[in-house]
Design a protein around this motif. Structure first.
Motif, mmCIF file in Angstrom:
data_model
loop_
_atom_site.group_PDB
_atom_site.id
_atom_site.type_symbol
_atom_site.label_atom_id
_atom_site.label_comp_id
_atom_site.label_asym_id
_atom_site.label_seq_id
_atom_site.Cartn_x
_atom_site.Cartn_y
_atom_site.Cartn_z
ATOM 1 N N ASP A 51 1.175 -1.314 -0.171
ATOM 2 C CA ASP A 51 -0.207 0.179 -0.008
ATOM 3 C C ASP A 51 0.897 1.059 0.068
ATOM 4 O O ASP A 51 1.717 1.315 0.920
ATOM 5 N N ILE A 52 0.475 2.069 -0.973
ATOM 6 C CA ILE A 52 1.204 3.479 -0.880
ATOM 7 C C ILE A 52 0.179 4.519 -0.839
ATOM 8 O O ILE A 52 -0.825 4.354 -1.778
ATOM 9 N N GLY A 53 0.427 5.476 -0.172
ATOM 10 C CA GLY A 53 -0.519 6.612 0.045
ATOM 11 C C GLY A 53 0.019 7.815 0.139
ATOM 12 O O GLY A 53 1.218 8.081 0.799
ATOM 13 N N LEU A 54 -0.608 8.935 -0.303
ATOM 14 C CA LEU A 54 -0.171 10.337 -0.198
ATOM 15 C C LEU A 54 -1.308 10.953 0.267
ATOM 16 O O LEU A 54 -2.554 10.728 0.016
ATOM 17 N N ARG A 55 -1.163 12.126 1.100
ATOM 18 C CA ARG A 55 -2.170 12.884 1.511
ATOM 19 C C ARG A 55 -1.763 14.254 1.840
ATOM 20 O O ARG A 55 -0.552 14.658 1.877
ATOM 21 N N GLY A 56 -2.503 15.034 1.958
ATOM 22 C CA GLY A 56 -2.221 16.594 2.093
ATOM 23 C C GLY A 56 -3.466 17.425 2.636
ATOM 24 O O GLY A 56 -4.677 17.160 2.054
ATOM 25 N N VAL A 70 3.944 3.970 3.153
ATOM 26 C CA VAL A 70 4.255 2.651 2.431
ATOM 27 C C VAL A 70 3.996 1.594 3.325
ATOM 28 O O VAL A 70 4.967 1.895 4.504
ATOM 29 N N SER A 71 3.281 0.697 3.256
ATOM 30 C CA SER A 71 3.296 -0.565 4.306
ATOM 31 C C SER A 71 3.328 -1.614 3.155
ATOM 32 O O SER A 71 2.674 -1.694 2.055
ATOM 33 N N LEU A 72 3.811 -2.800 3.669
ATOM 34 C CA LEU A 72 3.701 -4.231 3.163
ATOM 35 C C LEU A 72 3.232 -4.987 4.049
ATOM 36 O O LEU A 72 3.741 -5.233 5.043
ATOM 37 N N SER A 73 2.226 -5.650 3.750
ATOM 38 C CA SER A 73 1.541 -6.652 4.533
ATOM 39 C C SER A 73 1.811 -8.378 4.040
ATOM 40 O O SER A 73 1.559 -8.379 2.870
ATOM 41 N N ASP A 93 -5.113 -20.127 12.394
ATOM 42 C CA ASP A 93 -6.618 -19.771 12.420
ATOM 43 C C ASP A 93 -7.187 -18.511 12.639
ATOM 44 O O ASP A 93 -8.351 -18.365 12.915
ATOM 45 N N SER A 94 -6.288 -17.434 12.924
ATOM 46 C CA SER A 94 -6.751 -16.233 13.340
ATOM 47 C C SER A 94 -6.374 -15.024 12.405
ATOM 48 O O SER A 94 -6.247 -13.795 12.761
ATOM 49 N N SER A 95 -6.252 -15.489 11.148
ATOM 50 C CA SER A 95 -6.190 -14.355 9.989
ATOM 51 C C SER A 95 -5.033 -13.396 10.514
ATOM 52 O O SER A 95 -4.872 -12.349 10.606
ATOM 53 N N PRO A 96 -3.610 -14.043 10.527
ATOM 54 C CA PRO A 96 -2.555 -13.381 11.165
ATOM 55 C C PRO A 96 -2.075 -12.428 10.003
ATOM 56 O O PRO A 96 -2.140 -12.798 8.719
ATOM 57 N N ARG A 97 -1.259 -11.140 10.431
ATOM 58 C CA ARG A 97 -0.714 -10.348 9.403
ATOM 59 C C ARG A 97 0.492 -9.934 9.942
ATOM 60 O O ARG A 97 0.386 -9.442 11.244
ATOM 61 N N THR A 98 1.568 -9.459 9.243
ATOM 62 C CA THR A 98 2.728 -8.964 9.487
ATOM 63 C C THR A 98 2.912 -7.751 8.826
ATOM 64 O O THR A 98 2.686 -7.659 7.563
ATOM 65 N N ARG A 99 2.880 -6.517 9.560
ATOM 66 C CA ARG A 99 2.780 -5.130 8.531
ATOM 67 C C ARG A 99 4.130 -4.516 8.735
ATOM 68 O O ARG A 99 4.362 -4.288 9.997
ATOM 69 N N ILE A 100 4.973 -3.996 7.836
ATOM 70 C CA ILE A 100 5.986 -3.315 7.820
ATOM 71 C C ILE A 100 5.760 -1.969 7.326
ATOM 72 O O ILE A 100 5.131 -1.711 6.087
ATOM 73 N N TYR A 101 5.681 -0.788 7.724
ATOM 74 C CA TYR A 101 5.406 0.463 7.121
ATOM 75 C C TYR A 101 6.258 1.384 7.607
ATOM 76 O O TYR A 101 7.252 1.365 8.535
ATOM 77 N N THR A 102 6.606 2.523 6.849
ATOM 78 C CA THR A 102 7.295 3.723 7.040
ATOM 79 C C THR A 102 6.633 4.940 6.632
ATOM 80 O O THR A 102 5.682 4.548 5.552
#
Length: 817
Positions: free
Chosen positions: A426-431, A454-457, A473-482
Motif C-alpha cells: 500500500d502506497i498513500g499520499l495525503r495533504g 508505504v506499508s507491506l503486509s 486460524d486467526s487471520s494473522p498479518r505482519t505489517r512493515i510500514y514507513t
C-alpha cells in the motif's frame, strides 16, 4: 455538489416545518375517520415492549410535544404532488422509447434504449406510489383501522406463545379524543411454561452418539422458559454439528421437536427427533478423496497445469500464488471426513487474504465405476477468482475549524500479491489545510500538512524460528510500514519520519461469524521528529502558557522516539452502528526501553524519551427501536515519563476537547484540571475597570485523561438523524505544578473538575458517509473565572457562528464514537 446543497437547503426548510408543526392536522379526515396517534402496551413484566411494537400491523403517526410534524410535512409535500402529471410523463417516456426503437436496427442499441427508458419509467412509477421527496420525508396519515388492530392482537398472541406464555391474555381498548385515536394494549403474560424433560428420538445409533457427545453445548436446559427462537437456534446447532461429522447429505429439515405441554401445569416436555432419510435407515458419513484448488479464471479450450503440494492439487494456467502460503489457509485435506466447519473456515481465511475477489468450496460425490453406485467419498473443489492487481482509492473532503474551511485529500494505491505470497503493498499520499488560532498574536492561521506512507503486509506472522502456521486460524498479518509527515504553521515547522512493524491477528466468538477481537503487537516503532523552524517568540509564549515550565518547550525539540505497544480491540458492532453492541479498546505503550537494556543509540542532537501510557476506551450501543439508540462511552488514560526522563513527547500526551471529545470545548483546549490562563478582556477600553476572561489559545496537554459521553440518537426525516448529547471530561498533570495551581490530579477533587457540555447534533446519512453537525455549549467549567463555573446561562444561539468561547459548531464525517 449542487444536489447536496439542495438537500441541505431542503433539510433546513424541513426542520423549520418540524418546529412549526404545533398542531395535529385532522381537517382532511372524513366524519367517521380517526387519526391513530398512539398504541401503548401495558402490563408487560418480562417481555420487551420494543418487540411488541415491531408487531403492529398499523403504525401510529409520531407525536412530538403534542403535534404530528411528520404528518404535517407529508401534507405540505402533498400540495405539490400531481399524480396526473406523473402519468403523463410515463406515457411520454413510453412513446419516446417506442419511437427510438423503431428507428434502430442494431439489437445492442435497442437493448440500451429499452434499459434507459425502463429505468426512467420505474423511477416515475416509484415517485407516483410513494409521493414526492418531501412526502417521503414525512409520513402519511394513519387512519385508524380496527381490522388491522385485530391482526395486531393475533400477531401478539403468536409471539407470546412462542415465548412460552401460553396462558397469557391480551386485549385492546380504544380511547377517542376528538379525532385522535389512542389505543391501549392490555397484556397479562401469566406464568410461563418451562422445560421439565429433554429426551431424544433418534433411531440411527451412530447419529445419536454424535448428538449425545455434544449435549453439553445444548441450548435447551431443564427449567428454562420455553422459547421457539431458542428451539430454532438449537436446530441450527444440531444441524451444524452433524454436518461437521461427515454427514454431507444431512439437512435441517430432518430435525423435529415434539413439544408436550399436557404432562403438568406450566411445563413442556421436549423430544428432539431426527428422522431417517426417505430411502435408507441411516445417514451416510462422507470422506474426502481429493482436493483441487483452482486459482484463476476459466479460459475455455486451454488446459491447466497441476502442482501437487501437501496432498492438494493446485490447478492453474500459471500459478501466481505460493502453495506454501495457500496451504496455511486450507483446512480441507484428503482422508478427512466432510466438515461444514472446515469448509467455512477455508473460505473465510481465503477471503481475509484480500487477493481473491471471490472464493468458494464445492463437492462432487464419487461413483463406483464398476456398478455405477454412489460411494461415500467426495472430491473437494476450491475455486478462487483473483482480485484486480491494482486498486486505487481517492478521498476529497473539507473540515471547518476556527471558522476556516480546510480542504484535504488523499490517494492510495494497493498492489496485490507483490511477491507471489499474497503480500499486499500500500502506497498513500495525503495533504490538507486546517484553520487554527495561532499561539503568537492569537490570530487565526492556516496549518499545512502533507505526507505519505508505504506499508507491506504479509499473511502470516514473520518471526525467526517459527513456522508459517503460527496463529494461522486467526487471520494473522505482519505489517512493515514507513511514513513521513510535514506539519507547517506560522510559528514552527516540524516533520516526523516513522518506521514500524505490527503483528495483527483476530478472533471471533464463533469461527463462522465475523471476528470480534483484534490484537495488535508492535515491537518496533521508530520515529524521528525534526523541528526545522521554531520562532523565539513561540518559545517565549510556550513558557508563558506553561507558567515558566520547560516541559512544553522540551517536548517540541527534535527527538528520536522509540516505543513498543500492544493494542486490544473488542467490537461486536457493525459499520452502521445499528446493533446492540459493545466496544472496548485498550492501548499499552512503553517508550525508550532500549536504554534500560543497555542499547544507547546516538542520533546527534536528537533528544530521547522514556515514558509509559495506558488508554482503555469502552463504548455501549443500545437500540431502543424505531431507529432510536442510546450510546455512551468512557475513555480514560494515564501517561508518565519513566526512569531518567522528566517529560513525554508532545504527541504522546492526552488532550480533551474537540469533535470526538468534550464537544463544547475547542479541540485540545480543555484543562488541565481547574487551572485556567486568564487575560484582561480586550473588549473593555483602557481606563475602565478591567475584567479577566479565559484564554483558550494554547493547547492543554495532560498526563491523565477522564472523559465520558452519552448520546440519544433518533431519526428525524429520511436521511436526516438527530442526537441529544452530554459530554464530560478533563485532563490533569500527575504531579503538582506551582505555576499552575489546580492542574494536578487529586482523588478528593477530580470529580469536581470534570467539565460538562451539552448540545444537539444533525447527521446527514448519505449512504456512503455520515455528515455530522454538532452544536455544543458549555454547562460547567471547572476553571470558571471568578468562581463562575455554571455558565449555561451565558448561552446565545448566535455563538455557534461567531468566535465565541461559550459554544462551538463541530463539523465532521462519521459518528463521534
Amino acid at each position: 455538489m449542487n444536489g447536496f446543497k439542495s438537500r441541505v437547503y431542503i433539510s433546513a426548510l424541513l426542520i423549520t416545518i418540524f418546529c412549526m408543526g404545533g398542531c395535529v392536522p385532522t381537517r382532511y379526515l372524513a366524519e367517521d375517520e380517526n387519526l391513530l396517534v398512539s398504541i401503548k402496551p401495558v402490563g408487560l413484566q418480562n417481555v420487551d415492549p420494543v418487540t411488541i411494537q415491531a408487531l403492529y400491523q398499523q403504525k401510529p403517526n409520531r407525536m412530538v410535544f403534542g403535534s404530528t410534524p411528520y404528518l404535517s410535512l407529508y401534507n405540505f409535500g402533498k400540495k405539490f404532488y400531481n399524480p396526473e402529471r406523473i402519468d403523463k410523463r410515463i406515457t411520454e417516456k413510453r412513446a419516446r422509447m417506442r419511437s427510438k426503437i423503431k428507428e434502430e436496427n442494431d439489437s445492442l442499441k435497442i437493448r440500451d434504449i429499452r434499459t434507459k427508458y425502463d429505468n426512467q419509467i420505474a423511477n416515475l412509477t416509484e415517485k407516483k406510489k410513494n409521493g414526492n421527496f418531501v412526502m417521503q420525508l414525512g409520513e402519511p396519515p394513519a387512519i385508524y383501522d380496527s381490522a388491522q388492530m385485530v391482526r395486531t392482537m393475533q400477531q401478539i398472541d403468536v409471539y407470546l406463545d412462542s415465548k412460552g406464555y401460553f396462558n397469557h391474555t391480551a386485549s385492546f381498548t380504544e380511547n377517542v379524543k376528538g379525532k385522535l385515536m389512542y389505543v391501549t394494549l392490555n397484556i397479562q403474560e401469566n406464568t410461563p411454561f418451562r422445560y421439565s424433560e429433554l429426551t431424544y428420538g433418534i433411531t440411527d445409533t451412530a447419529l445419536l452418539n454424535v448428538v449425545q457427545k455434544g449435549s453439553q453445548w445444548s441450548l435447551l436446559k431443564p427449567g428454562d422458559v420455553y422459547d421457539a427462537d431458542v428451539l430454532s437456534k438449537e436446530r441450527d446447532r444440531l444441524n451444524n454439528r452433524i454436518r461437521n461429522y461427515g454427514y454431507y447429505d444431512f439437512a435441517r429439515a430432518y430435525i423435529v421437536f415434539d413439544v408436550d405441554t399436557s404432562y403438568a401445569e406450566n411445563t413442556a416436555r421436549i423430544k428432539t427427533i431426527i428422522q431417517n432419510p426417505e430411502n435408507d435407515s441411516t445417514h451416510k458419513v462422507y470422506t474426502i478423496r481429493q482436493v483441487y484448488f483452482k486459482t484463476d479464471n476459466d479460459r475455455f479450450g486451454i488446459p491447466r497445469d497441476t502442482t501437487h503440494f501437501q496432498d492438494i492439487n493446485y490447478i492453474s494456467y500459471k500459478l501466481k500464488y505460493s502453495p506454501r502460503v495457500l496451504d496455511t489457509k486450507v483446512d480441507i485435506y484428503p482422508g478427512q471426513v466432510y466438515s461444514q466447519l472446515r469448509t467455512n473456515t477455508t473460505q473465510r481465511k481465503l477471503a481475509n487474504l484480500d487477493v481473491f475477489q471471490f472464493s468458494n468450496v464445492t463437492y462432487n460425490k464419487l461413483v463406483n465405476e464398476q456398478d455405477s453406485t454412489a460411494t461415500n467419498e467426495l472430491n473437494a473443489f476450491i475455486n478462487a477468482i483473483p482480485s484486480k492487481k491494482f486498486q486505487e482509492t481517492a478521498e476529497l473532503g473539507l473540515t471547518y475549524t476556527e471558522r476556516i474551511p480546510g480542504p484535504f485529500s488523499s490517494i492510495r494505491l494497493r498492489t496485490r500479491n507483490v511477491f507471489g505470497g499474497a503480500e499486499n503493498l500500500d502506497i498513500g499520499l495525503r495533504g490538507g489545510f486546517e484553520g487554527q488560532v495561532g499561539l503568537v498574536g492569537k490570530e487565526t492561521t492556516t496549518i499545512k500538512e502533507f505526507g505519505g506512507d508505504v506499508s507491506l503486509s504479509f499473511p502470516l506472522i514473520l518471526l525467526p524460528f517459527t513456522g508459517r502456521n503460527l496463529l494461522s486460524d486467526s487471520s494473522p498479518r505482519t505489517r512493515i510500514y514507513t511514513g513521513y509527515t510535514s506539519h507547517s504553521r506560522s510559528e514552527y515547522k516540524r516533520s516526523t519520519s516513522e518506521l514500524g512493524i505490527d503483528y495483527i491477528w483476530q478472533k471471533g466468538r464463533n469461527v463462522l461469524l465475523p471476528p470480534t477481537t483484534q490484537f495488535i503487537v508492535s515491537p518496533v516503532n521508530l520515529n524521528v521528529v525534526q523541528v526545522d523552524r521554531l520562532s523565539d517568540e513561540f518559545l517565549r509564549t510556550l513558557r508563558e502558557y506553561s507558567q515558566d515550565s520547560r516541559s512544553l518547550e522540551e517536548s517540541f525539540k527534535s527527538a528520536f522516539i522509540s516505543f513498543m505497544s500492544f493494542n486490544f480491540i473488542y467490537n461486536t458492532n457493525d459499520f452502521t452502528q445499528s446493533r446492540d453492541a459493545r466496544y472496548f479498546r485498550s492501548l499499552v505503550e512503553v517508550g525508550g526501553l532500549t536504554q534500560e537494556l543497555g542499547i544507547q543509540p546516538k542520533f546527534g542532537t536528537l533528544r530521547t524519551f522514556q515514558y509509559a501510557k495506558i488508554n482503555p476506551d469502552y463504548r455501549r450501543y443500545i437500540p431502543l427501536g424505531g431507529k432510536r439508540f442510546f450510546i455512551y462511552k468512557i475513555n480514560v488514560g494515564v501517561g508518565s515519563p519513566i526512569f531518567s526522563s522528566n517529560v513525554m513527547p508532545y504527541d504522546k500526551y492526552f488532550f480533551a476537547g474537540g469533535a470526538s471529545s468534550v464537544r463544547a470545548w475547542q479541540s485540545r483546549r480543555l484543562g488541565p484540571g481547574s487551572f485556567a490562563t486568564v487575560v484582561a478582556n480586550p473588549d473593555i477600553p483602557e481606563g475602565e475597570e478591567q475584567q479577566l476572561t479565559r484564554d483558550f489559545t494554547a493547547e492543554q496537554p495532560g498526563e491523565i485523561l477522564i472523559e465520558g459521553s452519552a448520546e440519544y440518537r433518533f431519526n428525524m426525516f429520511s436521511f436526516l438523524n438527530g442526537a441529544l448529547f452530554v459530554d464530560a471530561g478533563n485532563v490533569w498533570l500527575m504531579r503538582p505544578d506551582q505555576g499552575r495551581p489546580g492542574a494536578d490530579f487529586a482523588f478528593n477533587r477530580f470529580y469536581k473538575e470534570l467539565a460538562v457540555g451539552t448540545g444537539f447534533g444533525f447527521r446527514f446519512d448519505l449512504s456512503v458517509l455520515v455528515l455530522r453537525f454538532d452544536l455544543a455549549t458549555k454547562v460547567y467549567d471547572p476553571a470558571g473565572v471568578d468562581g463562575k463555573k455554571f455558565i449555561l446561562n451565558n448561552f446565545r444561539f448566535s455563538d455557534f457562528f461567531t468566535q465565541s468561547n461559550q459554544s462551538t459548531l463541530n463539523i465532521g464525517i462519521g459518528y463521534p464514537f
